[in-house]
Design a protein around this motif. Structure first.
Motif, PDB file in Angstrom:
ATOM      1  N   ILE A 148       0.848  -1.202   0.000  1.00 46.97           N
ATOM      2  CA  ILE A 148       0.000   0.000   0.000  1.00 46.97           C
ATOM      3  C   ILE A 148       0.881   1.248   0.000  1.00 46.97           C
ATOM      4  N   ALA A 149       1.870   1.267   0.869  1.00 46.00           N
ATOM      5  CA  ALA A 149       2.758   2.430   0.946  1.00 46.00           C
ATOM      6  C   ALA A 149       3.537   2.621  -0.355  1.00 46.00           C
ATOM      7  N   ALA A 150       4.037   1.541  -0.931  1.00 48.37           N
ATOM      8  CA  ALA A 150       4.816   1.641  -2.166  1.00 48.37           C
ATOM      9  C   ALA A 150       3.937   2.037  -3.350  1.00 48.37           C
ATOM     10  N   THR A 151       2.719   1.539  -3.397  1.00 51.76           N
ATOM     11  CA  THR A 151       1.788   1.920  -4.456  1.00 51.76           C
ATOM     12  C   THR A 151       1.457   3.406  -4.352  1.00 51.76           C
ATOM     13  N   ALA A 152       1.165   3.856  -3.152  1.00 49.83           N
ATOM     14  CA  ALA A 152       0.881   5.279  -2.940  1.00 49.83           C
ATOM     15  C   ALA A 152       2.087   6.133  -3.326  1.00 49.83           C
ATOM     16  N   GLN A 153       3.267   5.704  -2.953  1.00 49.87           N
ATOM     17  CA  GLN A 153       4.487   6.456  -3.278  1.00 49.87           C
ATOM     18  C   GLN A 153       4.691   6.526  -4.789  1.00 49.87           C
ATOM     19  N   HIS A 154       4.483   5.416  -5.481  1.00 46.85           N
ATOM     20  CA  HIS A 154       4.643   5.400  -6.932  1.00 46.85           C
ATOM     21  C   HIS A 154       3.667   6.375  -7.600  1.00 46.85           C
ATOM     22  N   ILE A 155       2.426   6.330  -7.188  1.00 48.36           N
ATOM     23  CA  ILE A 155       1.426   7.223  -7.770  1.00 48.36           C
ATOM     24  C   ILE A 155       1.760   8.676  -7.440  1.00 48.36           C
ATOM     25  N   ARG A 156       2.169   8.940  -6.218  1.00 47.42           N
ATOM     26  CA  ARG A 156       2.550  10.299  -5.796  1.00 47.42           C
ATOM     27  C   ARG A 156       3.705  10.814  -6.656  1.00 47.42           C
ATOM     28  N   ASP A 157       4.691   9.950  -6.908  1.00 51.03           N
ATOM     29  CA  ASP A 157       5.905  10.373  -7.608  1.00 51.03           C
ATOM     30  C   ASP A 157       5.757  10.467  -9.127  1.00 51.03           C
ATOM     31  N   PHE A 158       4.964   9.589  -9.723  1.00 50.23           N
ATOM     32  CA  PHE A 158       5.000   9.451 -11.175  1.00 50.23           C
ATOM     33  C   PHE A 158       3.722   9.838 -11.916  1.00 50.23           C
ATOM     34  N   TRP A 159       2.613   9.960 -11.234  1.00 47.43           N
ATOM     35  CA  TRP A 159       1.377  10.359 -11.912  1.00 47.43           C
ATOM     36  C   TRP A 159       1.257  11.873 -11.888  1.00 47.43           C
ATOM     37  N   ASP A 160       0.798  12.433 -13.007  1.00 47.76           N
ATOM     38  CA  ASP A 160       0.634  13.881 -13.032  1.00 47.76           C
ATOM     39  C   ASP A 160      -0.648  14.274 -12.276  1.00 47.76           C
ATOM     40  N   PRO A 161      -0.777  15.537 -11.928  1.00 46.61           N
ATOM     41  CA  PRO A 161      -1.929  15.973 -11.118  1.00 46.61           C
ATOM     42  C   PRO A 161      -3.287  15.642 -11.736  1.00 46.61           C
ATOM     43  N   ARG A 162      -3.398  15.690 -13.070  1.00 43.34           N
ATOM     44  CA  ARG A 162      -4.673  15.359 -13.710  1.00 43.34           C
ATOM     45  C   ARG A 162      -5.035  13.892 -13.503  1.00 43.34           C
ATOM     46  N   MET A 163      -4.041  13.022 -13.586  1.00 43.89           N
ATOM     47  CA  MET A 163      -4.280  11.592 -13.374  1.00 43.89           C
ATOM     48  C   MET A 163      -4.771  11.349 -11.951  1.00 43.89           C
ATOM     49  N   LYS A 164      -4.083  11.954 -10.996  1.00 42.88           N
ATOM     50  CA  LYS A 164      -4.462  11.777  -9.592  1.00 42.88           C
ATOM     51  C   LYS A 164      -5.857  12.328  -9.324  1.00 42.88           C
ATOM     52  N   ALA A 165      -6.149  13.513  -9.845  1.00 38.99           N
ATOM     53  CA  ALA A 165      -7.472  14.111  -9.622  1.00 38.99           C
ATOM     54  C   ALA A 165      -8.571  13.237 -10.205  1.00 38.99           C
ATOM     55  N   THR A 166      -8.309  12.641 -11.359  1.00 41.91           N
ATOM     56  CA  THR A 166      -9.317  11.788 -11.995  1.00 41.91           C
ATOM     57  C   THR A 166      -9.599  10.552 -11.173  1.00 41.91           C
ATOM     58  N   ILE A 167      -8.559   9.881 -10.710  1.00 43.77           N
ATOM     59  CA  ILE A 167      -8.793   8.634  -9.955  1.00 43.77           C
ATOM     60  C   ILE A 167      -9.362   8.933  -8.574  1.00 43.77           C
ATOM     61  N   TYR A 168      -9.003  10.062  -7.976  1.00 46.40           N
ATOM     62  CA  TYR A 168      -9.576  10.412  -6.673  1.00 46.40           C
ATOM     63  C   TYR A 168     -11.082  10.638  -6.791  1.00 46.40           C
ATOM     64  N   ALA A 169     -11.511  11.219  -7.907  1.00 48.63           N
ATOM     65  CA  ALA A 169     -12.918  11.575  -8.084  1.00 48.63           C
ATOM     66  C   ALA A 169     -13.772  10.422  -8.609  1.00 48.63           C
ATOM     67  N   HIS A 170     -13.142   9.365  -9.076  1.00 41.92           N
ATOM     68  CA  HIS A 170     -13.865   8.264  -9.714  1.00 41.92           C
ATOM     69  C   HIS A 170     -14.283   7.215  -8.685  1.00 41.92           C
ATOM     70  N   ASP A 171     -15.304   6.445  -9.050  1.00 40.09           N
ATOM     71  CA  ASP A 171     -15.740   5.306  -8.239  1.00 40.09           C
ATOM     72  C   ASP A 171     -14.558   4.334  -8.078  1.00 40.09           C
ATOM     73  N   ARG A 172     -14.246   3.965  -6.873  1.00 35.77           N
ATOM     74  CA  ARG A 172     -13.066   3.131  -6.590  1.00 35.77           C
ATOM     75  C   ARG A 172     -13.383   1.648  -6.501  1.00 35.77           C
ATOM     76  N   SER A 173     -14.597   1.255  -6.814  1.00 36.28           N
ATOM     77  CA  SER A 173     -14.978  -0.149  -6.652  1.00 36.28           C
ATOM     78  C   SER A 173     -14.185  -1.083  -7.563  1.00 36.28           C
TER      79      SER A 173
END
Length: 67
Positions: A26-51
């Motif tokens: 979980i920590a490594a996945t979060a770190q990878h997304i934090r480091d390598f995904w651009d802000p638009r990618m992060k905003a999209t997945i945060y706002a989307h259904d996570r099921s």
């Protein structure tokens, strides 16, 4: 940005890191997304259904979205 593709990517990252154990993955996945995904990618997945996220990816995204 297509949310379904981002979910696919987050699940791939989480599966590749799952051998580290749940909390480390979980920590490594979060770190990878934090480091390598651009802000638009992060905003999209945060706002989307996570099921569609695997449990590790879901926890990593929740951790990131919470700040």
């Amino acid at each position: 940005m297509d949310a379904s593709h981002l979910i696919y990517m987050a699940n791939q990252i989480a599966r590749n890191l799952a051998a580290q154990g749940e909390e480390a993955a979980i920590a490594a996945t979060a770190q990878h997304i934090r480091d390598f995904w651009d802000p638009r990618m992060k905003a999209t997945i945060y706002a989307h259904d996570r099921s569609g996220l695997d449990p590790i990816a879901r926890s990593a995204i929740a951790r990131l979205a919470a700040g």
